[in-house]
Write a protein that holds these residues in place. Sequence first.
Motif, PDB file in Angstrom:
ATOM      1  N   PRO A  87       3.979  13.859   8.779  1.00 56.54           N
ATOM      2  CA  PRO A  87       3.474  13.777   7.398  1.00 56.54           C
ATOM      3  C   PRO A  87       2.060  14.323   7.220  1.00 56.54           C
ATOM      4  O   PRO A  87       1.674  14.647   6.095  1.00 56.54           O
ATOM      5  CB  PRO A  87       3.549  12.276   7.070  1.00 56.54           C
ATOM      6  N   LEU A  88       1.304  14.441   8.303  1.00 53.66           N
ATOM      7  CA  LEU A  88      -0.049  15.003   8.147  1.00 53.66           C
ATOM      8  C   LEU A  88      -0.007  16.442   7.659  1.00 53.66           C
ATOM      9  O   LEU A  88      -0.985  16.949   7.116  1.00 53.66           O
ATOM     10  CB  LEU A  88      -0.815  14.955   9.475  1.00 53.66           C
TER      11      LEU A  88
ATOM     12  N   VAL B 142      -0.016   9.987   2.846  1.00 48.70           N
ATOM     13  CA  VAL B 142      -0.135   9.539   4.245  1.00 48.70           C
ATOM     14  C   VAL B 142      -1.341  10.193   4.911  1.00 48.70           C
ATOM     15  O   VAL B 142      -2.126   9.536   5.598  1.00 48.70           O
ATOM     16  CB  VAL B 142       1.153   9.877   5.045  1.00 48.70           C
TER      17      VAL B 142
ATOM     18  N   GLU C 280      -5.126   8.765   4.624  1.00 49.00           N
ATOM     19  CA  GLU C 280      -5.621   7.717   5.533  1.00 49.00           C
ATOM     20  C   GLU C 280      -6.131   8.293   6.854  1.00 49.00           C
ATOM     21  O   GLU C 280      -7.071   7.787   7.435  1.00 49.00           O
ATOM     22  CB  GLU C 280      -4.486   6.761   5.908  1.00 49.00           C
ATOM     23  N   GLU C 281      -5.454   9.326   7.322  1.00 54.03           N
ATOM     24  CA  GLU C 281      -5.739   9.825   8.673  1.00 54.03           C
ATOM     25  C   GLU C 281      -6.724  10.994   8.670  1.00 54.03           C
ATOM     26  O   GLU C 281      -7.657  11.034   9.474  1.00 54.03           O
ATOM     27  CB  GLU C 281      -4.429  10.306   9.341  1.00 54.03           C
ATOM     28  N   THR C 282      -6.446  11.976   7.824  1.00 56.86           N
ATOM     29  CA  THR C 282      -7.197  13.244   7.913  1.00 56.86           C
ATOM     30  C   THR C 282      -7.768  13.686   6.553  1.00 56.86           C
ATOM     31  O   THR C 282      -8.098  14.860   6.376  1.00 56.86           O
ATOM     32  CB  THR C 282      -6.276  14.360   8.464  1.00 56.86           C
TER      33      THR C 282
END
Lengths: 155, 171
Positions: free
Chosen positions: B42-43, B49, B52-54
Amino acid sequence: MTAPPTPHIGMSLPKLDIPITRKLVSMGAAASRDWQPQHHDPDWARDAGLPDIIMNNYTQAGLISRFVTDWSGPSGRIGRLRFSMRRPVCPGGTAKFRGMVVDISAEVDAMTWVEIDIEISLDDTRATTATVRLALPATARSRSPWHCPAVKWRP
Amino acid sequence: MSDLPQKVKDWLGKPVIVVDHVVTVEQGLWTNFCVAVKDGNPLYWDYSVSREETETVIAPPTMLPSWAIEHEWMPGREGPALRTLELHFMVKDALGLKNGLVTEVELELHDPLRAGDSVRAEQILRSVGEERETRLGLGRDWEIDVVYRKPDGSLAGVQTLHLLGYGKVAA
Protein backbone atom coordinates in the motif's frame (compact mmCIF):
# COMPACT_ATOMS: atom_id res chain seq x y z
CA MET A 1 -3.29 -2.11 9.20
CA THR A 2 -1.95 -5.65 9.59
CA ALA A 3 0.60 -5.97 12.39
CA PRO A 4 4.11 -6.84 11.23
CA PRO A 5 5.19 -10.46 11.85
CA THR A 6 7.19 -11.48 14.92
CA PRO A 7 10.13 -13.19 13.27
CA HIS A 8 12.33 -15.94 14.65
CA ILE A 9 15.38 -17.60 13.19
CA GLY A 10 14.31 -20.46 10.95
CA MET A 11 10.91 -18.92 10.20
CA SER A 12 9.86 -19.50 6.59
CA LEU A 13 8.21 -16.82 4.51
CA PRO A 14 4.97 -17.78 2.74
CA LYS A 15 5.83 -19.56 -0.53
CA LEU A 16 5.36 -17.66 -3.76
CA ASP A 17 5.12 -19.34 -7.18
CA ILE A 18 5.14 -17.14 -10.27
CA PRO A 19 4.76 -18.39 -13.86
CA ILE A 20 7.53 -16.84 -15.98
CA THR A 21 5.85 -15.63 -19.13
CA ARG A 22 7.16 -13.67 -22.08
CA LYS A 23 4.73 -10.95 -21.01
CA LEU A 24 6.20 -10.72 -17.49
CA VAL A 25 9.80 -10.58 -18.76
CA SER A 26 9.11 -7.88 -21.36
CA MET A 27 6.64 -5.93 -19.18
CA GLY A 28 9.13 -5.87 -16.28
CA ALA A 29 11.89 -4.60 -18.55
CA ALA A 30 9.68 -1.92 -20.11
CA ALA A 31 8.24 -0.78 -16.76
CA SER A 32 11.75 -0.48 -15.32
CA ARG A 33 12.71 1.54 -18.43
CA ASP A 34 15.32 -1.00 -19.53
CA TRP A 35 15.44 -1.36 -23.31
CA GLN A 36 18.48 -3.62 -23.54
CA PRO A 37 17.65 -6.11 -26.33
CA GLN A 38 18.28 -9.28 -24.31
CA HIS A 39 15.08 -8.49 -22.40
CA HIS A 40 12.73 -8.26 -25.39
CA ASP A 41 14.43 -9.57 -28.58
CA PRO A 42 14.74 -13.42 -28.69
CA ASP A 43 16.93 -13.42 -31.84
CA TRP A 44 19.36 -10.94 -30.31
CA ALA A 45 19.43 -12.95 -27.05
CA ARG A 46 20.21 -16.23 -28.86
CA ASP A 47 22.97 -14.55 -30.87
CA ALA A 48 24.48 -13.53 -27.53
CA GLY A 49 24.54 -17.18 -26.42
CA LEU A 50 21.43 -16.99 -24.22
CA PRO A 51 18.58 -19.52 -24.45
CA ASP A 52 15.90 -16.81 -24.90
CA ILE A 53 15.07 -13.34 -23.61
CA ILE A 54 16.04 -13.05 -19.94
CA MET A 55 14.38 -11.30 -17.02
CA ASN A 56 16.30 -8.12 -16.14
CA ASN A 57 17.82 -7.57 -12.75
CA TYR A 58 15.37 -4.73 -11.92
CA THR A 59 12.38 -7.06 -12.33
CA GLN A 60 14.08 -9.69 -10.18
CA ALA A 61 14.73 -7.04 -7.51
CA GLY A 62 11.08 -5.97 -7.70
CA LEU A 63 9.83 -9.54 -7.29
CA ILE A 64 12.16 -10.20 -4.35
CA SER A 65 10.99 -6.98 -2.69
CA ARG A 66 7.35 -8.00 -3.23
CA PHE A 67 8.05 -11.47 -1.77
CA VAL A 68 9.47 -9.90 1.40
CA THR A 69 6.95 -7.09 1.94
CA ASP A 70 3.97 -9.35 1.17
CA TRP A 71 5.11 -11.06 4.39
CA SER A 72 6.27 -8.08 6.45
CA GLY A 73 3.52 -5.64 5.56
CA PRO A 74 4.18 -1.97 4.77
CA SER A 75 6.08 -1.20 7.98
CA GLY A 76 8.85 -3.54 6.77
CA ARG A 77 11.59 -1.38 5.23
CA ILE A 78 14.27 -3.01 3.10
CA GLY A 79 17.71 -1.55 3.77
CA ARG A 80 19.82 -3.83 1.65
CA LEU A 81 19.15 -6.36 -1.04
CA ARG A 82 21.89 -8.49 -2.57
CA PHE A 83 21.27 -11.12 -5.21
CA SER A 84 23.30 -13.37 -7.49
CA MET A 85 21.91 -14.46 -10.82
CA ARG A 86 23.32 -17.95 -11.32
CA ARG A 87 21.15 -18.93 -14.26
CA PRO A 88 19.12 -16.76 -16.66
CA VAL A 89 15.40 -16.52 -15.93
CA CYS A 90 13.68 -17.12 -19.28
CA PRO A 91 10.02 -17.53 -20.27
CA GLY A 92 8.54 -20.95 -19.52
CA GLY A 93 8.14 -22.74 -16.23
CA THR A 94 7.32 -21.43 -12.78
CA ALA A 95 9.68 -19.54 -10.51
CA LYS A 96 9.45 -20.72 -6.92
CA PHE A 97 10.36 -18.13 -4.29
CA ARG A 98 11.38 -19.55 -0.93
CA GLY A 99 12.76 -17.58 1.99
CA MET A 100 13.85 -18.06 5.57
CA VAL A 101 14.83 -15.76 8.43
CA VAL A 102 18.49 -16.49 9.17
CA ASP A 103 19.44 -13.70 11.57
CA ILE A 104 17.78 -11.15 13.86
CA SER A 105 19.64 -8.24 15.43
CA ALA A 106 19.17 -6.77 18.86
CA GLU A 107 17.01 -3.63 18.95
CA VAL A 108 18.69 -0.61 17.37
CA ASP A 109 16.93 2.77 17.29
CA ALA A 110 13.52 1.14 17.85
CA MET A 111 14.10 -1.28 14.96
CA THR A 112 14.95 -4.93 14.64
CA TRP A 113 17.05 -5.88 11.62
CA VAL A 114 16.04 -9.18 10.10
CA GLU A 115 18.20 -11.02 7.58
CA ILE A 116 16.38 -13.25 5.12
CA ASP A 117 17.93 -15.75 2.71
CA ILE A 118 15.93 -16.27 -0.47
CA GLU A 119 16.18 -18.74 -3.30
CA ILE A 120 14.40 -18.54 -6.64
CA SER A 121 14.33 -21.85 -8.46
CA LEU A 122 13.09 -22.73 -11.92
CA ASP A 123 12.32 -26.36 -12.75
CA ASP A 124 13.94 -27.27 -9.43
CA THR A 125 17.22 -25.62 -10.49
CA ARG A 126 18.50 -22.67 -8.48
CA ALA A 127 18.37 -19.55 -10.65
CA THR A 128 18.90 -16.69 -8.19
CA THR A 129 19.93 -16.46 -4.55
CA ALA A 130 19.36 -13.36 -2.48
CA THR A 131 19.88 -11.91 0.96
CA VAL A 132 17.64 -9.12 2.23
CA ARG A 133 18.24 -6.97 5.29
CA LEU A 134 14.85 -5.75 6.49
CA ALA A 135 14.01 -3.35 9.31
CA LEU A 136 10.89 -4.02 11.37
CA PRO A 137 9.53 -2.08 14.37
CA ALA A 138 11.22 -3.57 17.46
CA THR A 139 7.94 -3.80 19.40
CA ALA A 140 4.27 -3.15 18.72
CA ARG A 141 4.73 0.33 20.22
CA SER A 142 7.95 1.23 18.38
CA ARG A 143 7.94 3.82 15.64
CA SER A 144 7.96 2.64 12.05
CA PRO A 145 11.41 2.15 10.44
CA TRP A 146 10.20 4.61 7.81
CA HIS A 147 10.38 7.30 10.54
CA CYS A 148 14.03 6.56 11.31
CA PRO A 149 16.11 9.76 10.89
CA ALA A 150 18.49 9.57 7.91
CA VAL A 151 21.56 9.88 10.16
CA LYS A 152 20.49 6.78 12.10
CA TRP A 153 19.52 4.68 9.08
CA ARG A 154 22.44 2.27 8.66
CA PRO A 155 21.43 -0.49 6.27
CA MET B 1 45.44 -5.30 -13.62
CA SER B 2 48.66 -4.32 -15.37
CA ASP B 3 47.35 -5.64 -18.70
CA LEU B 4 44.40 -3.26 -18.77
CA PRO B 5 44.15 -0.57 -21.45
CA GLN B 6 45.25 2.79 -20.03
CA LYS B 7 41.82 4.35 -20.51
CA VAL B 8 40.22 1.64 -18.35
CA LYS B 9 42.86 2.24 -15.66
CA ASP B 10 42.02 5.96 -15.85
CA TRP B 11 38.33 5.23 -15.18
CA LEU B 12 38.96 3.39 -11.92
CA GLY B 13 37.70 4.99 -8.69
CA LYS B 14 36.03 8.14 -10.00
CA PRO B 15 32.67 9.13 -11.50
CA VAL B 16 32.99 8.60 -15.26
CA ILE B 17 29.35 8.80 -16.28
CA VAL B 18 26.97 11.19 -14.54
CA VAL B 19 23.26 11.09 -15.31
CA ASP B 20 21.37 14.00 -13.77
CA HIS B 21 17.57 14.40 -13.65
CA VAL B 22 16.68 12.58 -16.83
CA VAL B 23 13.27 11.52 -15.51
CA THR B 24 10.93 13.05 -12.94
CA VAL B 25 9.66 10.40 -10.54
CA GLU B 26 5.93 9.95 -11.01
CA GLN B 27 3.30 7.52 -9.85
CA GLY B 28 2.06 6.46 -13.29
CA LEU B 29 5.50 5.08 -14.16
CA TRP B 30 5.99 3.24 -10.86
CA THR B 31 2.43 1.86 -11.01
CA ASN B 32 3.32 0.17 -14.33
CA PHE B 33 6.20 -1.55 -12.51
CA CYS B 34 3.97 -2.59 -9.57
CA VAL B 35 1.49 -4.04 -12.09
CA ALA B 36 4.26 -6.00 -13.85
CA VAL B 37 5.46 -7.66 -10.62
CA LYS B 38 1.99 -7.59 -8.96
CA ASP B 39 3.25 -5.72 -5.92
CA GLY B 40 0.31 -4.53 -3.82
CA ASN B 41 2.35 -2.84 -1.07
CA PRO B 42 0.00 0.00 0.00
CA LEU B 43 2.92 2.42 0.35
CA TYR B 44 3.02 2.54 -3.46
CA TRP B 45 -0.74 2.76 -3.98
CA ASP B 46 -2.73 3.92 -0.95
CA TYR B 47 -2.58 7.53 0.24
CA SER B 48 -4.27 6.89 3.60
CA VAL B 49 -2.05 3.95 4.59
CA SER B 50 1.13 5.59 3.33
CA ARG B 51 0.36 8.79 5.29
CA GLU B 52 1.16 6.96 8.55
CA GLU B 53 4.40 5.46 7.28
CA THR B 54 5.90 7.65 4.58
CA GLU B 55 3.68 10.81 4.55
CA THR B 56 2.50 10.04 1.03
CA VAL B 57 2.89 7.25 -1.52
CA ILE B 58 6.46 6.40 -2.48
CA ALA B 59 8.07 4.77 -5.50
CA PRO B 60 9.09 1.14 -4.95
CA PRO B 61 12.61 1.55 -3.48
CA THR B 62 14.13 -1.22 -5.63
CA MET B 63 13.08 0.76 -8.70
CA LEU B 64 15.70 3.42 -7.86
CA PRO B 65 18.03 2.72 -10.84
CA SER B 66 15.15 3.14 -13.30
CA TRP B 67 14.97 6.86 -12.53
CA ALA B 68 18.45 7.38 -13.98
CA ILE B 69 17.93 5.74 -17.36
CA GLU B 70 17.71 8.27 -20.18
CA HIS B 71 14.58 8.39 -22.30
CA GLU B 72 14.97 6.14 -25.33
CA TRP B 73 14.13 9.14 -27.48
CA MET B 74 13.68 12.83 -26.79
CA PRO B 75 13.23 15.87 -28.99
CA GLY B 76 16.34 17.80 -29.90
CA ARG B 77 18.84 15.16 -28.84
CA GLU B 78 21.28 14.10 -31.51
CA GLY B 79 22.44 10.50 -31.33
CA PRO B 80 21.21 7.62 -29.21
CA ALA B 81 20.49 7.66 -25.47
CA LEU B 82 23.15 6.56 -23.03
CA ARG B 83 22.73 2.83 -22.54
CA THR B 84 21.21 1.51 -19.30
CA LEU B 85 24.59 1.26 -17.56
CA GLU B 86 26.79 3.16 -19.98
CA LEU B 87 30.06 2.68 -18.08
CA HIS B 88 29.63 -1.11 -18.26
CA PHE B 89 29.43 -0.94 -22.06
CA MET B 90 32.42 1.39 -22.22
CA VAL B 91 34.48 -1.12 -20.20
CA LYS B 92 33.24 -4.07 -22.26
CA ASP B 93 34.09 -2.33 -25.52
CA ALA B 94 37.48 -1.13 -24.29
CA LEU B 95 38.37 -4.71 -23.31
CA GLY B 96 37.32 -6.03 -26.74
CA LEU B 97 34.50 -8.19 -25.37
CA LYS B 98 31.32 -8.79 -27.33
CA ASN B 99 28.78 -9.54 -24.58
CA GLY B 100 28.14 -8.58 -20.98
CA LEU B 101 25.92 -9.87 -18.17
CA VAL B 102 25.04 -8.73 -14.67
CA THR B 103 25.91 -11.56 -12.27
CA GLU B 104 25.35 -9.98 -8.85
CA VAL B 105 23.57 -6.86 -7.68
CA GLU B 106 23.54 -5.16 -4.31
CA LEU B 107 21.16 -2.31 -3.52
CA GLU B 108 21.64 -0.21 -0.41
CA LEU B 109 18.48 1.81 0.04
CA HIS B 110 18.20 5.15 1.83
CA ASP B 111 15.72 8.02 1.44
CA PRO B 112 12.68 6.84 -0.59
CA LEU B 113 11.60 8.75 -3.70
CA ARG B 114 8.24 10.46 -4.09
CA ALA B 115 6.42 11.98 -7.05
CA GLY B 116 8.28 15.07 -8.27
CA ASP B 117 11.71 13.88 -7.07
CA SER B 118 14.67 13.26 -9.37
CA VAL B 119 18.10 11.72 -8.93
CA ARG B 120 21.68 12.32 -9.97
CA ALA B 121 23.55 9.07 -10.59
CA GLU B 122 27.33 8.72 -10.67
CA GLN B 123 28.77 5.54 -12.24
CA ILE B 124 32.16 4.55 -10.76
CA LEU B 125 34.33 1.63 -11.91
CA ARG B 126 35.61 -0.08 -8.73
CA SER B 127 37.67 -3.01 -10.05
CA VAL B 128 38.44 -5.16 -13.10
CA GLY B 129 39.50 -8.81 -12.75
CA GLU B 130 42.06 -10.82 -14.67
CA GLU B 131 41.11 -12.51 -17.92
CA ARG B 132 39.66 -15.98 -17.22
CA GLU B 133 37.90 -18.88 -18.91
CA THR B 134 34.12 -18.73 -18.22
CA ARG B 135 31.24 -21.04 -19.20
CA LEU B 136 30.51 -18.57 -21.99
CA GLY B 137 34.11 -18.29 -23.21
CA LEU B 138 37.12 -16.15 -22.36
CA GLY B 139 36.06 -13.18 -20.27
CA ARG B 140 36.61 -10.84 -17.34
CA ASP B 141 34.65 -9.67 -14.29
CA TRP B 142 34.32 -6.06 -13.20
CA GLU B 143 32.47 -4.11 -10.51
CA ILE B 144 30.64 -0.79 -10.85
CA ASP B 145 29.03 1.35 -8.13
CA VAL B 146 26.23 3.75 -8.95
CA VAL B 147 25.60 6.40 -6.30
CA TYR B 148 22.14 8.01 -6.41
CA ARG B 149 21.49 11.38 -4.78
CA LYS B 150 18.53 13.74 -4.69
CA PRO B 151 19.00 17.36 -5.83
CA ASP B 152 19.55 18.44 -2.19
CA GLY B 153 22.48 16.02 -1.97
CA SER B 154 20.75 13.49 0.28
CA LEU B 155 21.56 9.88 -0.45
CA ALA B 156 18.81 7.85 -2.12
CA GLY B 157 20.87 4.67 -2.48
CA VAL B 158 23.91 2.89 -3.83
CA GLN B 159 23.82 0.10 -6.38
CA THR B 160 26.82 -2.20 -6.73
CA LEU B 161 26.92 -4.39 -9.83
CA HIS B 162 29.18 -7.33 -10.54
CA LEU B 163 29.44 -7.87 -14.28
CA LEU B 164 30.86 -10.44 -16.61
CA GLY B 165 32.09 -9.67 -20.11
CA TYR B 166 32.71 -12.54 -22.51
CA GLY B 167 33.23 -13.38 -26.17
CA LYS B 168 36.50 -11.88 -27.45
CA VAL B 169 35.99 -9.72 -30.52
CA ALA B 170 38.37 -10.79 -33.31
CA ALA B 171 41.22 -8.29 -33.61
